[in-house]
Design a protein around this motif. Sequence first.
Motif, mmCIF file in Angstrom:
data_model
loop_
_atom_site.group_PDB
_atom_site.id
_atom_site.type_symbol
_atom_site.label_atom_id
_atom_site.label_comp_id
_atom_site.label_asym_id
_atom_site.label_seq_id
_atom_site.Cartn_x
_atom_site.Cartn_y
_atom_site.Cartn_z
ATOM 1 N N SER A 95 6.133 11.671 7.404
ATOM 2 C CA SER A 95 5.211 11.434 7.685
ATOM 3 C C SER A 95 4.356 11.945 7.529
ATOM 4 N N LYS A 113 3.440 5.982 6.416
ATOM 5 C CA LYS A 113 2.314 6.545 7.793
ATOM 6 C C LYS A 113 0.438 6.777 7.118
ATOM 7 N N SER A 134 2.373 2.908 3.394
ATOM 8 C CA SER A 134 2.255 2.686 4.053
ATOM 9 C C SER A 134 4.175 1.308 4.353
#
Length: 398
Positions: A37, A66, A158
Motif C-alpha cells: 500500500s 493505492k 492504483s
Amino acid sequence: DGKDYVLNLIDTPGHVDFSSEVERTISVLDGAILVVSGVEGIEPQTRVIWEILREKKIATIIFINKMDRLGADYNRVLNDLKTKLDENIVPKVIATKNNDKLEYHINSEKEFFDTIALNDDSVMKKYLDNEKITEEELSQITEILSKNGKIFLTYGGSALNDEGIKLLIGDLNKYLPGYSNNHNEFGGYIYKVDFSSGQRELYIKVLSGKLNNRQKIQVSNEAYEQISNMYKIVNNQKIKCDCLENGEIGVVTGLSLKSGDFIGENTVGFEKAQFVNPLFETTITPVNKEDVYKLVTCLEILTEEDPELNACLNKYTGEITVKLMGNLQSEIIKNMIETRFGIPVILSKPIILRKETPTVIGSGYCSYTRVSGVGLEVRPLPRNSGLIFKSELSTDVL
C-alpha cells in the motif's frame, strides 16, 4: 515484441489470516508481484512474505498500490522498502499525484546505475575504468539481474482505477523468468484442492516433463490412479486439454492426492514453502443439533481445501474444533459454512494455542487387558532444558 505469452496469475490475499494460501501459492511461483500500500507501506506480513520469497529465491517485482488515496507517498514507501527489506529495491515506474491525477515517470537504467554496478562485475569494471555503457547493455543487464532475483524493480499506481497496471503487465515477461519445455521425467506439485464445482479438482504445477490426460499416477507405494479429466484455465474458464507441459498450471480430476503432495519421478530439489503456524483454536457448533454430521462432512471438505484448518471431532465430548490464524478467517469460515453448505453455526471465542510447562509431577496409568498396560509420568525440568523422553521399559519386554 510481437510474441504471444501465457501468464498464469495466482492471486492471494496478503492478510496474515490467509497465510496458508500464500504459502501454497509461493511454492509454485516462477516470479512474484508483491503489492504494498502506498499509504500504509510495509506491514508485518509484508516482511514475512518477503523473507519467504527471498528464501525460495523467487524473482520479485514490487507494485506500490493505492497511489490515488489521500496520504499515499511513493518515495516514502520506496525508502522504507530499501531500508527495511532490501537495498537492491529500485524504482522503475514512479507514480506521483498532481491535482488528484496520477502522473508517471519511467526511470531509465542509468538512473539506477549504481545498484546495477554493485550486482554486476562487468558493469562495475567499466564503471571503474571510466568506460561508457550503452543503454542497450544496461537494459539487458537489468533484465538478467531482475530475473535472477538480484534487483527488485518497483512500480506504482492504483489497481482499483486500473492506473499503472499496463506499464506493470507490459514488463512482466521482460523482468520475470519464464519456462521452456524440457523432456525430463514428469514431476508435479499439488498446490490446491477444490470441491466448489461439485467434484474433487486438483490444481497442479508441472515442475518438469509432461503430464498426459488419462495417465496413471502412483499415489502410494503400490497404488496407481488414472487421471479422469484435465483442464487448462483460460480467462477464468476451464478448457479441456490433452497434456500439461513443464511450467504449466492446470486442473486434474480422478486422483485422491492431497494439497502439498508431490507426484511423478522428478521432484528432486523442489521444496514447498513452509511458514504457517496457526495461532488460535475455535469450537464450531451447529445451531440445529441434527446438522452435526453434515457439519463434519463439510469440515472434511474444507480441511482438504485448506489442511491448516485441521478440523477435529472429539469423540468423547462431541466438540468440533478448527485451527485458525485470526478473527477475519473465523468470520469467513462461518460465512462459508452457512452460504456454501447451508449449515447455520456458532463459533466460540478463539483460544490461543500454547504449549504448557508442568510445575508439579503428574502420573497416570491405563490397562489394556488384565496383564498389559502402560504408565506415564510427567515431571518438570529446569527452564530451557527442552523435552526429554525416558523409557523405564526395554523394547524387549514390550
